[in-house]
Design a protein around this motif. Structure first.
Motif, short mmCIF file in Angstrom:
data_model
loop_
_atom_site.label_atom_id
_atom_site.label_comp_id
_atom_site.label_asym_id
_atom_site.label_seq_id
_atom_site.Cartn_x
_atom_site.Cartn_y
_atom_site.Cartn_z
N ALA A 43 9.13 3.05 -3.58
CA ALA A 43 9.68 3.72 -2.39
C ALA A 43 8.54 4.13 -1.44
CB ALA A 43 10.49 4.94 -2.80
N LYS A 44 7.45 4.62 -2.03
CA LYS A 44 6.32 5.05 -1.19
C LYS A 44 5.68 3.85 -0.49
CE LYS A 44 4.89 9.10 -3.78
NZ LYS A 44 3.76 9.67 -4.52
N ARG A 45 5.56 2.73 -1.22
CA ARG A 45 4.97 1.52 -0.62
C ARG A 45 5.87 1.02 0.51
NH1 ARG A 45 3.60 0.22 -6.22
NH2 ARG A 45 5.47 -1.05 -6.44
N TRP A 46 7.18 1.05 0.27
CA TRP A 46 8.14 0.61 1.28
C TRP A 46 8.02 1.47 2.54
CZ3 TRP A 46 11.48 -3.37 1.98
CH2 TRP A 46 12.42 -3.22 3.00
N MET A 47 7.90 2.75 2.33
CA MET A 47 7.78 3.70 3.45
C MET A 47 6.51 3.40 4.25
SD MET A 47 9.18 6.39 4.80
CE MET A 47 8.65 7.66 5.95
N ALA A 48 5.42 3.16 3.53
CA ALA A 48 4.15 2.89 4.21
C ALA A 48 4.24 1.56 4.97
CB ALA A 48 3.01 2.86 3.20
N ALA A 49 4.82 0.54 4.33
CA ALA A 49 4.88 -0.78 4.95
C ALA A 49 5.83 -0.81 6.14
CB ALA A 49 5.32 -1.82 3.92
#
Ligand code: BTN
Length: 266
Positions: free
Chosen positions: A36-42
């Protein structure tokens, strides 16, 4: 056996009906919270209201440096939720994160109770208990100005195959269930109840304070609260309206505690 597997085709339309714009079902992932954090950053902060679930989490995380044992039969998911429509500033998102963890606990306890014969309790701040044993855990984090709400529930987890320290203190929902839990139903119910409990909390500033006593695993117990700096012993009196744990020490002084770990002393 069909109950033990998440049925993506069945879940997806129901999740979308609840208002989630994205549902990511992953064959395997390190941690749904990290995803979820990677998705948010991307997505450059443009995150949607999103659900991420997996049948195989390889590096599940718990609070602090703890790991989360995620065998087959453990329901693991994260909700990525950006409280934009509430017009919250980043600082408010951060300030309210501990309360989101407690409200999530209430929603998950209600979801567990739909399937089990004895009521679940919450050990402040984010452990779910049945009959004195841990049946689930919650890890709420931030990603930019969004909340990442991670939940792990030991639905069918084979506790006798867990690492020794987990075996001693964990249980599964299946062990206490009235009827065979269905992973797909349970996941949908968890999301539904999470949304309605969030709504209750957002529309009534006293909701959490009122809902907690019935669920509090520590009330009346002699507890030890530990931070890097100090250790406090006292009897638990639940939480205050801000979600801080209340302990009353031997000299009748009340402590409102927010960051640390707590255990029952006797
Ligand atoms: C705890 O008991 O300390 C919290 C456990 C939280 C586990 C869940 S499983 C789904 C999500 N992804 C993670 O890596 N952790 C949370």
């Amino acid at each position: 056996m069909v109950n033990r597997i998440l049925n993506r085709e069945w879940i997806e339309p129901r999740i979308r009906d609840l208002g989630f714009q994205e549902f990511h079902w992953l064959e395997e992932v390190d941690s749904t919270n990290d995803y979820a954090k990677r998705w948010m950053a991307a997505s450059d902060g443009q995150a949607l209201q999103m659900l991420i679930a997996t049948g195989n989490q390889t590096a599940g995380r718990g609070r602090g440096t703890n790991t989360w044992w995620s065998p087959e039969g453990c329901l693991t998911f994260s909700i990525l939720w950006k409280p934009d429509r509430l017009g919250m500033e980043f600082s408010q998102v951060m300030e309210r994160l501990p309360q989101v963890a407690l409200i999530t606990g209430i929603a998950m306890a209600k979801s567990i109770d739909l399937w089990t014969s004895i009521p679940s309790r919450i050990k402040w701040p984010n452990d779910l208990y049945i009959a004195g044993k841990k049946v689930g855990g919650i890890l709420v984090e931030s990603a930019g100005n969004a909340w990442v709400i991670g939940v792990g529930l030991n639905v069918f987890s084979p506790i006798d195959q867990a690492p020794e320290e987990v075996q001693e203190r964990a249980t599964s929902m299946h062990y206490w269930s009235n009827r065979e839990p269905s992973m797909s139903d349970l996941l949908t119910q968890c999301c539904e109840l999470w949304l309605s409990e969030m709504e209750n909390w957002l529309s009534d500033s006293n909701y959490l304070y009122r809902a907690w006593p019935e669920r509090c695993f520590l009330s009346g117990e002699l507890c030890e609260f530990q931070t890097a700096q100090q250790s406090i012993q006292g009897r638990c009196q639940g939480i205050d309206p801000w979600g801080r744990l209340l302990l009353v020490d031997a000299s009748a002084k009340q402590h409102a505690l927010s960051t640390g770990t707590v255990r029952i002393v006797s």
